[in-house]
Design a protein around this motif. Structure first.
Motif, PDB file in Angstrom:
ATOM      1  N   ALA A   1       0.832  -1.200   0.000  1.00 39.75           N
ATOM      2  CA  ALA A   1       0.000   0.000   0.000  1.00 39.75           C
ATOM      3  C   ALA A   1       0.871   1.256   0.000  1.00 39.75           C
ATOM      4  O   ALA A   1       0.594   2.225  -0.728  1.00 39.75           O
TER       5      ALA A   1
ATOM      6  N   PHE B   1       1.171   4.112  -2.943  1.00 37.56           N
ATOM      7  CA  PHE B   1       0.956   5.528  -2.635  1.00 37.56           C
ATOM      8  C   PHE B   1       2.123   6.373  -3.133  1.00 37.56           C
ATOM      9  O   PHE B   1       1.923   7.439  -3.730  1.00 37.56           O
TER      10      PHE B   1
ATOM     11  N   THR C   1     -11.700   7.250   8.294  1.00 36.52           N
ATOM     12  CA  THR C   1     -10.713   6.214   8.595  1.00 36.52           C
ATOM     13  C   THR C   1     -11.232   5.237   9.644  1.00 36.52           C
ATOM     14  O   THR C   1     -10.898   4.047   9.603  1.00 36.52           O
TER      15      THR C   1
ATOM     16  N   ILE D   1     -13.301   2.559   7.899  1.00 34.04           N
ATOM     17  CA  ILE D   1     -12.480   1.537   7.243  1.00 34.04           C
ATOM     18  C   ILE D   1     -12.012   0.503   8.257  1.00 34.04           C
ATOM     19  O   ILE D   1     -12.063  -0.716   8.012  1.00 34.04           O
TER      20      ILE D   1
ATOM     21  N   LEU E   1      -7.366  10.765  -1.373  1.00 33.85           N
ATOM     22  CA  LEU E   1      -7.357   9.315  -1.165  1.00 33.85           C
ATOM     23  C   LEU E   1      -8.119   8.936   0.093  1.00 33.85           C
ATOM     24  O   LEU E   1      -8.920   7.998   0.106  1.00 33.85           O
TER      25      LEU E   1
ATOM     26  N   LEU F   1     -11.342   6.952  -1.167  1.00 29.86           N
ATOM     27  CA  LEU F   1     -11.092   5.518  -1.110  1.00 29.86           C
ATOM     28  C   LEU F   1     -12.173   4.766  -0.330  1.00 29.86           C
ATOM     29  O   LEU F   1     -12.656   3.732  -0.786  1.00 29.86           O
TER      30      LEU F   1
ATOM     31  N   ILE G   1     -15.320   4.019  -2.333  1.00 28.64           N
ATOM     32  CA  ILE G   1     -15.252   2.893  -3.267  1.00 28.64           C
ATOM     33  C   ILE G   1     -15.142   1.574  -2.516  1.00 28.64           C
ATOM     34  O   ILE G   1     -15.843   0.607  -2.816  1.00 28.64           O
ATOM     35  N   ALA G   2     -14.261   1.547  -1.503  1.00 27.37           N
ATOM     36  CA  ALA G   2     -13.964   0.287  -0.811  1.00 27.37           C
ATOM     37  C   ALA G   2     -15.139  -0.221   0.006  1.00 27.37           C
ATOM     38  O   ALA G   2     -15.441  -1.431  -0.006  1.00 27.37           O
TER      39      ALA G   2
END
Length: 288
Positions: A12, A16, A122, A125, A167, A171, A174-175
């Motif tokens: 990852a 990046f 975050t 996630i 990001l 992100l 989408i994730a």
């Protein structure tokens, strides 16, 4: 931390770094601060864009109370409770940070608008990793993910480059829907994740059409004000999910559930051939 986890983090990080090398910097446009609705009521500058943040404070405080009192989050693993605590703290802080920003929009105040949002993004996630992939890995990831979000804000402020923040913000958009559809859930009522994702997508559309909506509504309400209300529905949907869910006795992804439903529909209405696999839909039972 296992070797596989270390490799995953290194991959990852490598991706990046490559992305930062091959893409140009994205500076903060000053036009971003020019919202359609500048009206003042009761002596409050940009009144509707300020007060429309109030729902974030309400649902954030409610979520924090429910995280640590009563039976509401009784099904949550310890790592999830920490993750949800960070999430609801971020949601409540959005109300303060965004209101402060909209009183006098500029780059310096925008930091306090975006910072709590990154905490919420975050945290979500990390919660998803705990629920859908691995509890220990998800729990360990909470602090690194929070730090990544904070660093993205600091990097933008010092170097006027939005790429890391972009990001962090997009992100999860989408994730999370992909993981919600493809990965088997630990709990029932996982479709609320998709309702939450849809609300956030609607919020971004409203944000992009701020002035257009202000004209359509004959200067009654702007798109940015409605964006706040739509975004506030994200924690509302997730709170409903937490209230209703139970342990999933037979873990099955939403994709498989939908394929079974479609198969049954076709067999019952079109008399087409059946597929070679079958799954059992799990009946959800609301918690009392």
């Amino acid at each position: 931390m296992s070797k596989r986890s270390v490799y995953a983090w290194l991959v990852a990080l490598f991706c990046f770094i490559v992305l930062m090398i091959v893409t140009p910097a994205i500076p903060q446009s000053q036009d971003y601060h020019n919202f359609a609705d500048h009206r003042n009521f009761f002596g409050i500058p940009n009144t509707l864009n300020v007060v429309s943040n109030f729902p974030f404070l309400v649902i954030g405080l409610i979520g924090l109370v429910l995280c640590h009192h009563g039976n509401y989050f009784r099904l949550c693993l310890q790592g999830e409770i920490w993750g949800w605590t960070c999430f609801y703290a971020g949601v409540a802080a959005v109300a303060v940070g965004s209101s402060y920003y909209h009183l006098k929009p500029d780059d310096a105040r925008l930091v306090w608008d975006r910072l709590p949002m990154t905490v919420a993004f975050t945290s979500i996630i990390a919660i998803f990793i705990i629920e859908r992939i691995d509890e220990s890995k998800g729990t360990v990831s909470i602090i690194p993910l929070l730090l990544a979000g904070i660093i993205s804000i600091v990097y933008w402020r010092f170097f006027d480059d939005l790429r890391p923040y972009a990001l962090v913000q997009f992100l999860p958009c989408i994730a999370i829907p992909l993981m919600a559809i493809l990965l088997p859930p630990m709990y029932t009522h996982s479709t609320y994740w998709l309702w939450a994702a849809g609300s956030y997508l609607l919020a971004k559309v409203l944000e992009a059409t701020d002035e257009v909506i202000y004209e359509w509504t004959h200067h009654i309400v702007s798109g940015h004000t409605l964006k706040h209300l739509a975004a506030a529905m994200v924690p509302v949907f997730l709170t409903f999910m937490l209230a209703k869910r139970n342990i999933e006795p037979e873990r099955q992804s939403l994709l498989k559930t939908w394929r079974v439903s479609w198969t049954k529909f076709r067999e019952g209405n079109s008399n087409v051939e059946s597929y070679s696999y079958s799954y059992t839909n799990v009946q959800t039972v609301d918690s009392q």
